[in-house]
Structures are given as C-alpha cells and as structure tokens.
Enzyme design. Structure first.
Site, mmCIF file in Angstrom:
data_model
loop_
_atom_site.group_PDB
_atom_site.id
_atom_site.type_symbol
_atom_site.label_atom_id
_atom_site.label_comp_id
_atom_site.label_asym_id
_atom_site.label_seq_id
_atom_site.Cartn_x
_atom_site.Cartn_y
_atom_site.Cartn_z
ATOM 1 C CB THR A 130 -0.847 -0.031 1.283
ATOM 2 O OG1 THR A 130 -1.697 -1.155 1.206
ATOM 3 C CG2 THR A 130 -1.683 1.219 1.454
ATOM 4 C CB VAL A 181 -13.647 -2.914 0.999
ATOM 5 C CG1 VAL A 181 -13.169 -1.507 1.337
ATOM 6 C CG2 VAL A 181 -14.341 -2.927 -0.362
HETATM 7 N N1 ASP Z 1 -3.913 -2.199 4.365
HETATM 8 C C1 ASP Z 1 -4.046 -2.780 3.056
HETATM 9 C C2 ASP Z 1 -5.321 -3.566 2.994
HETATM 10 O O1 ASP Z 1 -5.631 -4.279 3.942
HETATM 11 C C3 ASP Z 1 -2.920 -3.672 2.664
HETATM 12 C C4 ASP Z 1 -1.526 -3.186 2.922
HETATM 13 O O2 ASP Z 1 -1.318 -2.144 3.502
HETATM 14 O O3 ASP Z 1 -0.614 -3.886 2.512
HETATM 15 O O4 ASP Z 1 -5.966 -3.555 1.974
#
Ligand code: ASP
Length: 283
Positions: free
Chosen positions: A153, A182
């Site tokens: 992310t 989501v």
């Molecule tokens: N927080 C993001 C999600 O759960 C994934 C990530 O940060 O790697 O979609």
C-alpha cells in the site's frame, strides 16, 4: 512555518533484494514533494501528487504494481482527506483507472458523497474523464507477487507552510483477497485520516486497522489522552499488534512532527521537513 512530508510504500515482509531499488525511487518522489512544499504548495495537492507517483511506478502493491484477487481481477482502494476542512473522498473495488487516489479526490470535490464502490465508482470516474489503464491484462505488473504477506500500500501525509494537513492512501489490497473485499485503505478513520491535529496513512493487515479505527485514533489519542504524536502513533500500532495484526503508519502533526511506527518485518518509508530532516528507510 515548517513544512513536513512523509511517504510509505507498505509494511509487511519485504524482499531484501528490492530494498535499494525501492528506496532510491522513493527518495526521488520525496524530493519532488519536498520542493513542492518548500515552494508553498498546499498539503492536499502534495499528498495527491505523491500517491499518484507511487501508484504509477509499479514498485508497490498499489496502482500499476497491484496483484489480482482470488478471481484474477485487480480491484483497487484509495482515499484522501483534507485536515483543514475534514472533507474526504474514497473509492473501493475500483477497476480500470490509472490513479485511484485522483478518482478519490474527484469523489471529494465533485460529489456530496465520501465513498463510491465498484461499478458506481467506475461510472463516476468515466463521467469525469479520469484516465483509464488501457488493457488491464497488460498494464498491471504485480510488485511482490508470491511473497507471503506481500504488501505495498502507498500513502502520503503532509503539513504545508500554511499549517494545513492532508493524508492520502492507495492500495491493491491483499494479494489473493476475495472478490469484493475492502480493506482499511478507503475507510476514512481506519486507513486514512486528517484533521488539524494529525494526518495519518496506514498500511498492513487492513482488517485489524479497521477494528481499531487506527488512523483517526492517532488524533483522538492526542486530543483525549493529551499525549504527543509519537506516543499516540506507537500506541495505535501496539493496539493492532496486540490483537494479532501487523503493519505500520506514517503521521504528521500540526507542529510538523513526524512519526513512522510499525510492527512488521519492515515498512518502506521516507520523510523530510523544512528543518532539514531527510530520511529513507525500510527496516
Ligand atoms: N492495508 C491494506 C489492505 O488491507 C494492505 C496493505 O497495507 O498492505 O488492503
């Protein structure tokens, strides 16, 4: 007034052979954002530009670097929030558009809503002529395909020279997620938050960040517990860790302090301030 900027490119397991490449790229994006802020750009424009650049680079699990869900489809989530006005916009399970964060900003600026999902988000993006990816089969190049807990992310938080705060976050979500899943990224308060106290962008196992309302909780702890940004940010990540989750966040406060706590193997991150601080780190 001192400007401050922090970026992240995801927390989790990070392949060590990619660290130099990813840090070098993030340093370049950081320097661009730093010069925008030094020249008086507003925090909202800077976080949108930073996240758009990180989406486009293909090095993170967001935008171009996103991996497909269990049905083989790339579904993207993104959000943006302006700390001065607390206006916010977000999209979830969006397919086919180059910059989910810019579509999220469009939701904030051109609708009376905060969050649009799936086909509704796509019709909105089409109606505003946001750029499409062309052929999705050829556009996406999963950044960390195959890695356990691969994450990436991207996010940006900033305080500009007028004292305004803003935050933005964008993701491809978890690799192999169920269709329609989501995460925290487009949920205002969970994966993204900005008010006059703090701007926060999160990364990690989103289900846990939703369950602790992580991003907004940083600001709430400053307000209600009377603690500083660093203590509030660490307490929130400790809450995620104690529940069994992993991840991290980046945050800036109204005085231009920066915090980047994480509970995971690493978190790709970089920050700079008008006081001459400049750091790029992974572990
Ligand atoms: N927080 C993001 C999600 O759960 C994934 C990530 O940060 O790697 O979609």
């Amino acid at each position: 007034m001192i400007w401050a900027l922090a970026l992240h490119g995801g927390a989790g397991a990070i392949a060590s052979h990619l660290v130099q490449r990813d840090e070098a790229h993030m340093a370049g994006v950081l320097d661009e954002g730093a010069s925008m802020l030094a020249n008086g750009a507003c925090a909202l424009d800077v976080v949108a530009a930073m996240v758009e650049a990180l989406e486009a680079c293909g090095l993170h699990q967001a935008g171009k670097g996103s991996a497909p869900n269990s049905a083989g489809k790339v579904e993207l989530d993104a959000s943006i929030m302006d700390g001065e006005t607390r206006r916010a916009g977000a999209v979830a399970a969006l397919s086919g558009y180059l910059s989910p964060v810019q579509v999220a900003r469009g939701v904030m600026e051109h609708t009376s809503h905060v969050l649009l999902v799936g086909e509704g988000a796509e019709s909105f993006a089409a109606s505003r002529d946001f750029a499409r990816v062309g052929d999705p089969a050829n556009y996406y190049t999963p950044a960390e395909s195959g890695a356990a807990h691969a994450s990436g992310t991207v996010g940006a938080v900033a305080r500009d020279t007028a004292g305004r705060l803003a935050a933005a976050t964008s993701t491809g979500g978890l690799q192999g997620k169920l269709p329609g899943r989501v995460g925290d990224t487009p949920i205002i308060g969970a994966g993204c938050w900005a008010d006059r106290r703090a701007a926060v962008s999160c990364t990690g196992l989103g289900e846990y960040f939703m369950r602790v309302n992580a991003a907004a909780d940083v600001s709430a702890r400053i307000a209600y517990a009377g603690i500083n940004l660093d203590a509030a940010a660490h307490a929130v990540i400790e809450d995620v860790r104690a529940l069994g989750g992993y991840g991290g966040l980046i945050a800036v406060d109204g005085d231009g302090n920066v915090a980047t706590p994480f509970a995971s193997q690493g978190m790709k991150r970089a920050w700079a301030t008008g006081a001459g601080v400049r750091e790029v780190k992974t572990f």
